[in-house]
Design an enzyme around this catalytic site. Structure first.
Site, PDB file in Angstrom:
ATOM      1  N   GLU A  84       0.904  -1.460  -0.131  1.00 65.46           N
ATOM      2  CA  GLU A  84       0.307  -0.313  -0.313  1.00 65.46           C
ATOM      3  C   GLU A  84       1.044   1.167  -0.018  1.00 65.46           C
ATOM      4  O   GLU A  84       1.790   1.420   1.164  1.00 65.46           O
ATOM      5  CB  GLU A  84      -1.000  -0.093   1.363  1.00 65.46           C
ATOM      6  CG  GLU A  84      -1.895   0.858   1.409  1.00 65.46           C
ATOM      7  CD  GLU A  84      -2.992   1.176   2.111  1.00 65.46           C
ATOM      8  OE1 GLU A  84      -3.717  -0.052   2.563  1.00 65.46           O
ATOM      9  OE2 GLU A  84      -3.428   2.277   2.437  1.00 65.46           O
ATOM     10  N   LYS A 262      -7.561  -0.726  11.216  1.00 61.95           N
ATOM     11  CA  LYS A 262      -7.325  -0.616  10.108  1.00 61.95           C
ATOM     12  C   LYS A 262      -5.792   0.212   9.605  1.00 61.95           C
ATOM     13  O   LYS A 262      -4.981  -0.372   8.951  1.00 61.95           O
ATOM     14  CB  LYS A 262      -8.143  -0.356   9.168  1.00 61.95           C
ATOM     15  CG  LYS A 262      -7.686  -1.428   7.617  1.00 61.95           C
ATOM     16  CD  LYS A 262      -6.460  -0.152   7.091  1.00 61.95           C
ATOM     17  CE  LYS A 262      -6.510  -1.175   5.368  1.00 61.95           C
ATOM     18  NZ  LYS A 262      -5.962   0.001   4.406  1.00 61.95           N
ATOM     19  N   HIS A 376      -2.061  10.422  -1.360  1.00 59.29           N
ATOM     20  CA  HIS A 376      -2.639   8.818  -1.947  1.00 59.29           C
ATOM     21  C   HIS A 376      -2.613   9.190  -2.945  1.00 59.29           C
ATOM     22  O   HIS A 376      -1.546   8.278  -4.463  1.00 59.29           O
ATOM     23  CB  HIS A 376      -3.964   8.557  -1.564  1.00 59.29           C
ATOM     24  CG  HIS A 376      -4.149   7.019  -0.758  1.00 59.29           C
ATOM     25  ND1 HIS A 376      -3.210   6.442  -0.882  1.00 59.29           N
ATOM     26  CD2 HIS A 376      -4.508   7.197   0.842  1.00 59.29           C
ATOM     27  CE1 HIS A 376      -3.638   5.259   0.843  1.00 59.29           C
ATOM     28  NE2 HIS A 376      -4.608   6.509   1.236  1.00 59.29           N
TER      29      HIS A 376
HETATM   30  C1  MEV Z   1      -5.890   3.434   4.755  1.00 56.13           C
HETATM   31  O1  MEV Z   1      -5.425   2.041   4.175  1.00 56.13           O
HETATM   32  C2  MEV Z   1      -5.486   3.629   5.963  1.00 56.13           C
HETATM   33  C3  MEV Z   1      -6.523   5.100   6.251  1.00 56.13           C
HETATM   34  O2  MEV Z   1      -7.980   4.593   6.513  1.00 56.13           O
HETATM   35  C4  MEV Z   1      -7.213   4.712   8.508  1.00 56.13           C
HETATM   36  C5  MEV Z   1      -7.797   5.688   9.294  1.00 56.13           C
HETATM   37  O3  MEV Z   1      -9.221   6.411   8.510  1.00 56.13           O
HETATM   38  O4  MEV Z   1      -7.534   6.201  10.415  1.00 56.13           O
HETATM   39  C6  MEV Z   1      -6.655   6.435   6.341  1.00 56.13           C
END
Ligand code: MEV
Length: 422
Positions: A84, A262, A376
């Site tokens: 990622e 996550k 991103h």
């Molecule tokens: C993306 O891999 C992780 C996030 O969604 C974590 C979060 O929302 O705190 C950016």
């Protein structure tokens, strides 16, 4: 490509190369695909073959290094294996912003693992409970005989606990063997102990034992990390308050908590994987721990100190080891540990917890301010540029133009590349 059959008798007896041929024939793979899979990179086919069954190749995942981390006063470079984008950059940024306040301070609650022995078929479970507890010294002897090496390294049996649960078909008596597994993750050690103790438990109580397996809710192996981010370093009170509101959201809403955690696991699992540890064990433990109150909540906590700075903490089960499993057999995992200069499983777990906290800080800060898509998109744009065939300098040029246009899409990238090449 269509698979003609999923029955390939004797596949497991072949070498990786022969297996690949067989699978290629069955799935209709072309020469390019075969050549691709035959190149196992820096994990040789024989080692891969000794790790799992029916090996036909390996899967490379990028290995990045998080910089700027200071853990308990020590500078540490942290290898992270992840597919990622933004995950490694997020840790670097978060760690840089708390360096001025001393980085991360960590601690570990211990290195105790639990193995469970399930007993059914007793009508008087409380009586059985005491029968089992009375045999503590026998249980200790059985456990320690099962793993003399662990004993030599200062680990071994520590305690026995017995719980009475109400099952669908009557009472269930669950014995917990509490074992110090030191620098091993410990799954093999405690599973063997549970299997050795189970017949005796059945004998002492007259019941019947079924499951004999570790618990991944490793709540006697909690890694803790904390850090302070000064208002100045994070960009002011508004950013801090946004992060606090994001935390509050995760703490009251499981839908948000799942995404919040996550993000934590983006960092945690990347280091767990890079060091050859069991990502699923750590993930299962983390999520079970997050739900321990009966509601699934945040693994991290965010507060404000007396000077108005942002403070963050994390506490989570982290059953990782330095010996056994892929940590020893995978050459990249061994080098990853060398990069970190880690000598004990405890240091590894503590560093991973710090990475989890850093990752969460970075995600919450981005979400509470610019949103995560901006960061991103810059990396995603590079992926798209490569996807449409950009090479060398073209990759950055196409990516920058995609971001500038705010349209990070394949068709736009194709057009930009075309006009670049005139
Ligand atoms: C993306 O891999 C992780 C996030 O969604 C974590 C979060 O929302 O705190 C950016």
């Amino acid at each position: 490509m269509t698979t003609t059959t999923s029955r390939i008798p004797g596949l497991h007896k072949l070498s990786p190369r022969e297996r690949l041929q067989k699978v290629a024939e069955t799935a209709g793979l072309g020469d390019d695909a075969i050549a691709h899979l035959a190149d196992t990179g820096n994990l040789d086919a024989a080692t891969a073959d000794s790790m799992i069954e029916n090996v036909i190749g390996t899967l490379n995942i990028p290995l990045g290094v998080a910089t700027n981390m200071v853990v308990d006063g020590q500078e540490v470079l942290v290898p992270m294996a992840t597919e990622e984008s933004s995950v490694v950059a997020a840790v670097c940024n978060a760690a840089r912003q708390c360096r001025g306040s001393g980085g991360f301070t960590t601690a570990m609650s211990g290195s105790l693992m639990i193995a469970q022995v399930q007993l059914v078929g007793v009508t008087n479970p409380e009586f059985a409970r005491l029968q089992i507890l009375e045999h503590k010294s026998d249980i200790q002897a059985i456990c320690d005989d099962t793993d003399p090496v662990l004993l030599k390294h200062g680990g071994g049996f520590r305690d026995v606990e017995v719980r009475v649960l109400e099952g669908r078909d009557g009472p269930m008596v669950v014995t917990h063997l509490v074992v110090d597994t030191r620098d091993a993750m410990g799954a093999n050690a405690v599973n063997s102990m549970a299997e050795a103790v189970a017949p005796r438990v059945a004998e002492w109580t007259g019941g019947r034992t079924y499951l004999r397996i570790l618990s991944n809710l490793a709540d006697r192996r909690l890694a803790r990390a904390r850090a302070t981010w000064s208002l100045e370093d994070i960009g002011g009170a508004e950013v801090r308050d946004g992060i606090l509101a994001a935390y509050d959201f995760a703490d009251i809403d499981p839908y948000r908590a799942a995404t919040h955690n996550k993000g934590v696991m983006n960092g945690v699992s990347a280091v767990v994987l890079a060091t050859g540890n069991d990502t699923r064990a750590v993930e299962a433990g983390a999520h079970a721990y997050a739900a321990r109150s009966g509601q699934y909540r945040s693994l991290t906590r965010w507060e404000v100190d007396a000077d108005g700075n942002l403070t963050g903490t994390i506490e989570m089960p982290l059953a990782v080891g330095l010996i056994g499993g892929a940590t020893r057999s995978h050459p990249t995992a061994r080098i990853a540990l060398d990069i970190m200069g880690i000598q004990t499983a405890e240091r590894l777990a503590c560093t991973i917890a710090a990475v989890g906290l850093a990752q969460n800080f970075a995600a919450l800060k981005a979400l509470a301010t610019t949103g995560i898509q901006k960061g991103h998109m810059a990396l995603h744009a590079k992926n798209i540029a490569v996807m449409v065939g950009a090479t060398g300098d073209e990759v950055d040029k196409v990516a920058q133009e995609l971001v500038a246009q705010g349209k990070v899409r394949v068709n736009v990238a194709e057009a930009i590349l075309k006009s670049l090449r005139g």
